[in-house]
Design a protein around this motif. Structure first.
Motif, short mmCIF file in Angstrom:
data_model
loop_
_atom_site.label_atom_id
_atom_site.label_comp_id
_atom_site.label_asym_id
_atom_site.label_seq_id
_atom_site.Cartn_x
_atom_site.Cartn_y
_atom_site.Cartn_z
N GLY A 1 38.60 49.57 33.41
CA GLY A 1 38.36 48.24 33.96
C GLY A 1 36.87 48.00 34.14
O GLY A 1 36.03 48.87 33.87
N PRO A 2 36.50 46.82 34.62
CA PRO A 2 35.09 46.46 34.75
C PRO A 2 34.33 47.29 35.81
O PRO A 2 33.11 47.26 35.83
CB PRO A 2 35.15 44.99 35.15
N ILE A 3 35.05 48.03 36.66
CA ILE A 3 34.38 48.86 37.65
C ILE A 3 33.60 50.00 36.99
O ILE A 3 32.69 50.58 37.60
CB ILE A 3 35.41 49.44 38.67
N PHE A 4 33.93 50.30 35.73
CA PHE A 4 33.23 51.37 35.01
C PHE A 4 31.94 50.82 34.40
O PHE A 4 31.85 50.51 33.21
CB PHE A 4 34.14 51.98 33.92
N ILE B 1 32.79 40.69 38.24
CA ILE B 1 34.20 40.51 38.58
C ILE B 1 34.31 39.27 39.47
O ILE B 1 33.70 39.22 40.53
CB ILE B 1 34.75 41.74 39.33
N GLN B 2 35.07 38.28 38.99
CA GLN B 2 35.29 37.08 39.80
C GLN B 2 36.56 37.27 40.63
O GLN B 2 37.65 37.41 40.09
CB GLN B 2 35.43 35.84 38.90
N SER B 3 36.40 37.28 41.93
CA SER B 3 37.55 37.50 42.81
C SER B 3 38.39 36.22 42.94
O SER B 3 37.84 35.14 43.14
CB SER B 3 37.09 37.94 44.20
N THR B 4 39.69 36.40 42.82
CA THR B 4 40.66 35.32 43.02
C THR B 4 41.87 35.92 43.72
O THR B 4 42.07 37.15 43.68
CB THR B 4 41.10 34.71 41.67
N PRO B 5 42.71 35.09 44.34
CA PRO B 5 43.88 35.63 45.04
C PRO B 5 44.86 36.37 44.13
O PRO B 5 45.61 37.23 44.61
CB PRO B 5 44.53 34.38 45.65
N ASP B 6 44.85 36.07 42.82
CA ASP B 6 45.79 36.74 41.91
C ASP B 6 45.15 37.94 41.20
O ASP B 6 45.76 38.53 40.31
CB ASP B 6 46.37 35.77 40.89
N LEU C 1 28.79 43.27 39.92
CA LEU C 1 28.74 42.08 40.75
C LEU C 1 30.16 41.62 41.03
O LEU C 1 30.93 41.34 40.11
CB LEU C 1 27.96 40.96 40.04
N ILE C 2 30.53 41.56 42.31
CA ILE C 2 31.84 41.06 42.71
C ILE C 2 31.63 39.71 43.39
O ILE C 2 31.19 39.65 44.54
CB ILE C 2 32.57 42.05 43.64
N ASP C 3 31.89 38.65 42.66
CA ASP C 3 31.68 37.31 43.17
C ASP C 3 32.80 36.91 44.12
O ASP C 3 33.98 37.08 43.81
CB ASP C 3 31.60 36.31 42.01
N GLU C 4 32.40 36.37 45.27
CA GLU C 4 33.35 35.86 46.27
C GLU C 4 34.42 36.90 46.62
O GLU C 4 35.61 36.66 46.50
CB GLU C 4 34.00 34.56 45.78
#
Length: 317
Positions: A103-106, A74-79, A111-114
């Motif tokens: 969702g991808p949490i399943f 999961i690529q973290s972004t403000p949106d 990996l949660i980037d940034e």
């Protein structure tokens, strides 16, 4: 200590095989890999806090492939929205009813980037998943896969467009680890290895049944009263002095679990003070609030001071 039926050798072999496998991709980070193994066996999550480009994402990918577990990034972004992580209900015209799209949490390894680029609202959506191993969407609670492990990365230097993790979120991480720069020799090897895709050299070393067995048996590691008192004395030491916030009981439990796993992968079915001393800086460094800088290096130094100020018991084995 009482006789144990635990087969400690299989834990040692699991550690050695995992480190050897991942070291085909990540050079010179055996200690970091060992810490991630401890977190896995303890059922904990890891925050990898360091600058970009030193191999954090590659390490997590190699770790998932080594364990032969499903992996999502999961690529973290403000949106990024909470539903982008947990999933959504949508109307399926074929069946004429609403259907939940996961969702991808399943997945098993996440990996949660940034992570500090996600908004507080999205960060908070991870709290339930990380602590309860479940998510709630539209009033329905769904259990997550087992084993379930979150490995998140964040860049401690850059502040533009980031949202610092609150203490409640940090406390959900079992460990906070800094990988650091490679040596000159290691960097030369990294350059040569990355001419091709190094992940192709990774082969699974364990099956899901064997892994689940390890996760159950790690809880059988014992500690005598002197060792437990030593652990608690270290925790109490963080609650004194100039610190604004000391370690909570959740931190005490985490340190005990980490010491159990570390003892096993080093060939023992009981905890000794050295296990606690080794694990304390990584388990506790993000669970305190110091006056001024709260970087990994600063807080690990504070924890080391606390550990060194506590008298080590003479354990009878």
């Amino acid at each position: 200590m009482e006789d144990s039926k635990l087969n400690v050798q299989k834990f040692v072999e699991f550690k050695n095989k995992t480190i050897s496998n991942i070291s085909k991709v990540i050079i010179g980070k055996e200690e970091t890999i060992e810490l991630i193994i401890v977190s896995l066996l303890s059922g904990g999550h890891v925050l990898l806090e360091d600058i970009p480009g030193i191999g954090k994402t590659m390490m997590v990918k190699a770790f998932a492939k080594t364990l032969n577990l499903p992996f999502n990034r999961i690529q973290s972004t403000p949106d990024l929205l909470p539903s982008d992580i947990t999933g959504i209900n949508f109307y399926n015209q074929k069946i004429g009813d609403f259907e939940f799209k996961t969702g991808p949490i399943f997945s098993n390894i996440i990996l949660i980037d940034e992570i500090n680029r996600a908004t507080p609202r999205t960060q908070s959506s991870l709290l339930e998943a990380m602590e309860e191993r479940q998510i709630t969407a539209d009033g329905v609670t769904r259990k997550l896969d087992n084993p379930f492990m979150v490995l998140a990365t964040q860049n401690p230097i850059e502040s533009y467009g980031t949202f610092p993790l609150p203490e409640a979120q940090l406390d959900r991480f079992f460990m906070r680890i800094k990988m650091g720069y490679p040596t000159k020799k290691e960097e030369k090897e990294i350059i040569l290895k990355n001419i091709y895709d190094p992940l192709n050299s990774i082969e699974p070393i364990v099956g899901i049944d064997e892994l689940e067995e390890l996760l159950i048996e790690v809880k059988e590691v014992k500690a005598n009263d002197d060792v437990l008192n030593y652990l608690i004395d270290i925790i109490n030491e963080t609650r004194r002095g100039d610190l604004e916030l000391g370690v909570s009981p959740r931190g005490s439990i985490a340190l005990f679990k980490a010491s159990q796993a570390y003892a096993l992968i080093n060939g023992r079915d009981f905890i000794i003070p050295e296990d606690i001393k080794k694990m304390a800086p990584y388990i506790l460094n993000h669970r305190i609030i110091a006056r001024g800088n709260n970087s990994v290096d600063d807080t690990m130094g504070i924890i080391n001071q606390a550990v060194n100020s506590v008298k080590v018991p003479l354990e009878e084995i």
